[in-house]
Design a protein around this motif. Structure first.
Motif, short mmCIF file in Angstrom:
data_model
loop_
_atom_site.label_atom_id
_atom_site.label_comp_id
_atom_site.label_asym_id
_atom_site.label_seq_id
_atom_site.Cartn_x
_atom_site.Cartn_y
_atom_site.Cartn_z
N MET A 106 0.82 -1.21 0.00
CA MET A 106 0.00 0.00 0.00
C MET A 106 0.85 1.25 0.00
SD MET A 106 -3.13 0.98 -0.06
CE MET A 106 -4.04 -0.45 0.51
N SER A 107 1.89 1.29 0.81
CA SER A 107 2.74 2.48 0.88
C SER A 107 3.58 2.62 -0.39
CB SER A 107 3.66 2.40 2.11
OG SER A 107 4.49 1.24 2.04
N PHE A 108 3.99 1.50 -1.00
CA PHE A 108 4.79 1.59 -2.22
C PHE A 108 3.97 2.15 -3.38
CE2 PHE A 108 6.19 -0.27 -6.23
CZ PHE A 108 7.51 0.12 -6.27
N PHE A 109 2.75 1.62 -3.55
CA PHE A 109 1.92 2.05 -4.67
C PHE A 109 1.21 3.38 -4.42
CE2 PHE A 109 1.85 -2.66 -5.47
CZ PHE A 109 2.59 -2.60 -6.64
N SER A 110 1.41 3.95 -3.24
CA SER A 110 0.81 5.25 -2.95
C SER A 110 1.76 6.40 -3.29
CB SER A 110 0.42 5.34 -1.46
OG SER A 110 -0.54 4.37 -1.13
N LEU A 111 3.01 6.11 -3.62
CA LEU A 111 4.00 7.15 -3.89
C LEU A 111 4.07 7.48 -5.38
CD1 LEU A 111 6.93 6.02 -1.54
CD2 LEU A 111 5.24 7.82 -1.16
N THR A 112 4.00 8.76 -5.71
CA THR A 112 4.10 9.21 -7.10
C THR A 112 5.49 8.96 -7.67
OG1 THR A 112 2.40 10.89 -6.74
CG2 THR A 112 3.88 11.23 -8.61
N GLU A 113 6.52 9.06 -6.82
CA GLU A 113 7.90 8.86 -7.29
C GLU A 113 8.09 7.45 -7.85
OE1 GLU A 113 10.40 9.73 -4.02
OE2 GLU A 113 9.89 11.88 -3.99
N ASN A 114 7.50 6.46 -7.20
CA ASN A 114 7.63 5.09 -7.70
C ASN A 114 6.93 4.91 -9.03
OD1 ASN A 114 9.05 4.43 -5.36
ND2 ASN A 114 7.18 3.82 -4.26
N ALA A 115 5.77 5.54 -9.18
CA ALA A 115 5.03 5.43 -10.45
C ALA A 115 5.78 6.11 -11.59
CB ALA A 115 3.65 6.05 -10.29
N SER A 116 6.39 7.28 -11.31
CA SER A 116 7.09 8.00 -12.37
C SER A 116 8.33 7.25 -12.84
CB SER A 116 7.47 9.40 -11.87
OG SER A 116 8.33 9.32 -10.74
N LYS A 117 8.92 6.44 -11.98
CA LYS A 117 10.09 5.66 -12.39
C LYS A 117 9.68 4.48 -13.28
CE LYS A 117 12.75 6.71 -8.21
NZ LYS A 117 13.36 6.16 -6.97
N LEU A 118 8.50 3.93 -13.02
CA LEU A 118 8.06 2.75 -13.77
C LEU A 118 7.39 3.11 -15.09
CD1 LEU A 118 6.50 0.63 -10.88
CD2 LEU A 118 8.56 0.10 -12.16
N ALA A 119 6.70 4.22 -15.12
CA ALA A 119 5.84 4.53 -16.26
C ALA A 119 6.64 4.87 -17.50
CB ALA A 119 4.91 5.69 -15.90
N SER A 120 6.15 4.38 -18.64
CA SER A 120 6.71 4.81 -19.93
C SER A 120 6.20 6.21 -20.23
CB SER A 120 6.30 3.83 -21.03
OG SER A 120 4.89 3.73 -21.10
N THR A 121 6.94 6.97 -21.00
CA THR A 121 6.59 8.36 -21.26
C THR A 121 6.20 8.55 -22.73
OG1 THR A 121 8.91 8.92 -21.72
CG2 THR A 121 8.11 9.20 -19.45
N PHE A 122 5.48 9.65 -23.00
CA PHE A 122 5.03 9.95 -24.35
C PHE A 122 4.85 11.45 -24.49
CE2 PHE A 122 1.25 9.55 -21.79
CZ PHE A 122 0.42 10.56 -22.24
N THR A 123 4.75 11.89 -25.72
CA THR A 123 4.47 13.29 -26.04
C THR A 123 3.10 13.36 -26.71
OG1 THR A 123 6.82 13.78 -26.34
CG2 THR A 123 5.24 15.33 -27.30
N PRO A 124 2.17 14.16 -26.19
CA PRO A 124 0.84 14.24 -26.80
C PRO A 124 0.91 14.67 -28.26
CG PRO A 124 0.85 15.32 -24.66
CD PRO A 124 2.28 15.01 -25.00
N SER A 125 0.06 14.08 -29.10
CA SER A 125 0.07 14.37 -30.53
C SER A 125 -1.36 14.38 -31.05
CB SER A 125 0.90 13.32 -31.28
OG SER A 125 0.32 12.03 -31.12
N THR A 126 -1.50 14.50 -32.36
CA THR A 126 -2.82 14.44 -32.98
C THR A 126 -3.39 13.02 -32.86
OG1 THR A 126 -1.80 13.98 -35.13
CG2 THR A 126 -2.27 16.29 -34.59
N LEU A 127 -4.63 12.86 -33.22
CA LEU A 127 -5.29 11.57 -33.07
C LEU A 127 -4.60 10.50 -33.92
CD1 LEU A 127 -9.06 12.62 -33.14
CD2 LEU A 127 -7.60 12.20 -31.16
#
Length: 508
Positions: A172-193
């Protein structure tokens, strides 16, 4: 126990259609929960925008589940930034009632929605929180291979690795932290449809942050309404005008400014059995002339061969009966055109016709001074005969004879608008011709009147209401109900202001 930031839910199909349980959307994560499953926690991070601050969470605000054929389904989730994610629920191949993982892929970026609505036809409707609503069509949905994607397995492995160095930290404490999510998540740049295509846009003025009313165009009579709408990049300035938008199909130059335009149906023998007759003529009336246009594969101007009087304006015209007869009302009289011949009824003395109305069997005219004359088509001889005359006691400025309903031979009422600011309903019933049935006093002089029979069902089989619509000189319109038996007018009419000019009403 769900994550403390949970704020949206979506139920999964259960029984023979799926594993059951719910998806819970919160800040930075989406979790699968099933009561009494006894399995490990299944949590998956969501892809994040590349420039989004790493210490700031991304909240899932809307979720929806769409069922497909053969017990297949997928879920959609939207973040507070508008990013739409496809959530794929992975099932155990040997036991379809057990969930083994989640896969979250970026679908597209859309306006922030109040809800997500997916139809069986593959349409996604977005009722936007700010700005216009929109309807989208899925171009493709299998996007996991080439879209930014996160999986619950990656999240589980990250927790296990973190647990080795921090033995006291819980899931619960691990998945409640934004820092942990930002390290795991893949990133993207918003674009057209990329995977959706917008096919329809619905106007939405919410929120209106500013309003200004005034005639700023410089060449219009009615004032415009200027509004500031939306928020951020979806903000708009909109201009509202009185009236209804029309679609222009054809344009033809005229020799002057017309005072009225009429259409005459083809009522020749052989066409009487058709449910919908086509128009044969277009009659354009000017101040001192009438233009007759023949409608066919092309629109051509006709001369005296049409039988119309072309050197005078036309107040009313209509096809009569089923023998090709046509009636034309002009200032000097009533003209009955039948089989290439024209019969003329002339006004008595030096009087002139002020206004007129006609349908397929009835003609009513008003002379200067308030005298109303009623004509009716004789079904045996085919002649148009004068049937009744009445002095209204005031000058007549507009009138309407109504329409002939299916199964009837005449309209039972006519409406007469007078310059003394009254509208009167008179009877056209045999034996009671032009007998006044009701009288309504108005706040302004009537400019035009229309009597319309309206059915409650679209197939014309329901009960009929007789609706009287009056356009006034002060720019307002009045709509009321007329009793189909007695001809009395409702005491509670509906009034609406349309603009500064006199209002003209007509049936369509």
């Amino acid at each position: 126990t769900a994550l403390p930031s949970a704020c949206s839910l979506a139920a999964l199909p259960g029984g023979a259609d799926g594993p059951g349980g719910v998806l819970i959307g919160g800040e930075d994560w989406i979790e699968y929960v099933h009561e009494g499953s006894g399995q490990k926690k299944i949590v998956c991070a969501i892809p994040r925008r590349e420039l989004h601050p790493k210490d700031k969470g991304v909240l899932i605000t809307q979720m929806a589940v769409h069922r497909q054929k053969k017990s297949k389904f997928f879920a959609l989730a939207q973040s507070e930034l508008g990013d739409i994610y496809k959530v794929t629920v992975q099932l155990n191949p040997e036991d379809k009632s057990k969930v083994t993982g989640l896969v979250i892929s970026l679908l597209d970026t859309l306006p922030v929605a109040n809800s997500l609505n997916v139809s069986k036809l593959g349409m996604l409707f977005i009722p936007a929180e700010f700005g216009d609503h929109a309807l989208y069509q899925f171009e493709r949905i299998d996007i996991e291979d080439d879209a930014p994607t996160c999986t619950s397995d990656e999240s589980s492995k990250a927790y296990i690795a973190h647990k080795e160095n921090n033995t006291e930290e819980t899931e619960m404490s691990f998945f409640s932290l934004t820092e942990n999510a930002s390290k795991l998540a893949s990133t993207f740049t918003p674009s057209t449809l990329q995977n959706l295509r917008r096919i329809y846009n619905m106007d939405n003025f919410s929120p209106i942050t500013g309003v200004l009313v005034g005639e700023l165009a410089g060449n219009e009579v009615s004032p415009q309404i200027y509004t500031l709408n939306g928020r951020g990049p979806r903000s708009t300035l909109r201009i509202l005008r009185h009236g209804v938008a029309v679609t222009e199909l054809a344009v033809s130059d005229l020799p002057g400014v017309p005072g009225a335009v009429y259409t005459i149906q083809d009522n020749s023998e052989g066409n009487e059995e058709k449910k919908k007759r086509l128009d044969k003529y277009i009659i354009v009336s000017f101040a001192d002339a009438t233009l007759v246009l023949s409608v066919g594969e092309t629109v051509e101007e006709m001369g005296k061969e049409s039988g119309f009087l072309t050197n005078a304006p036309t107040f009313a015209c209509s096809a009569l009966g089923n023998d090709g007869g046509i009636c034309q009302v002009h200032p000097a009289g009533v003209r009955h055109i039948q089989k290439g011949r024209a019969k003329q009824w002339h006004c008595p003395g030096l009087k002139r016709i002020e206004c007129a109305s006609a349908n397929e069997s009835q003609v009513i005219i008003a002379l200067a001074g308030g005298e109303v004359i009623y004509f009716e088509l004789d079904p045996i001889s085919g002649n148009l005969t004068e049937s009744a005359t009445r002095d209204m006691g005031a000058d007549v400025c507009c009138l309407d004879v109504g329409t002939v309903q299916t199964g009837r031979t005449r309209s039972l009422f006519a409406v007469v608008g007078c310059r003394d600011q009254t509208v009167r309903v008179v009877s056209l019933e045999p034996g009671k011709l032009l007998v006044q049935r009701s009288n309504t006093t108005l706040r302004a002089r009537p400019h035009s009147v229309a009597l319309q029979y309206m059915t409650t069902n679209s197939d014309d089989t329901g009960a009929q209401d007789v609706v009287l619509t009056v356009g006034l000189d002060d720019g307002s319109s009045l709509r009321t109900i007329v009793d189909p038996i007695t001809g009395s007018v409702s005491v509670s009419p509906t009034r609406r202001f349309l603009g500064a000019r006199p209002v003209s009403v007509s049936r369509i």
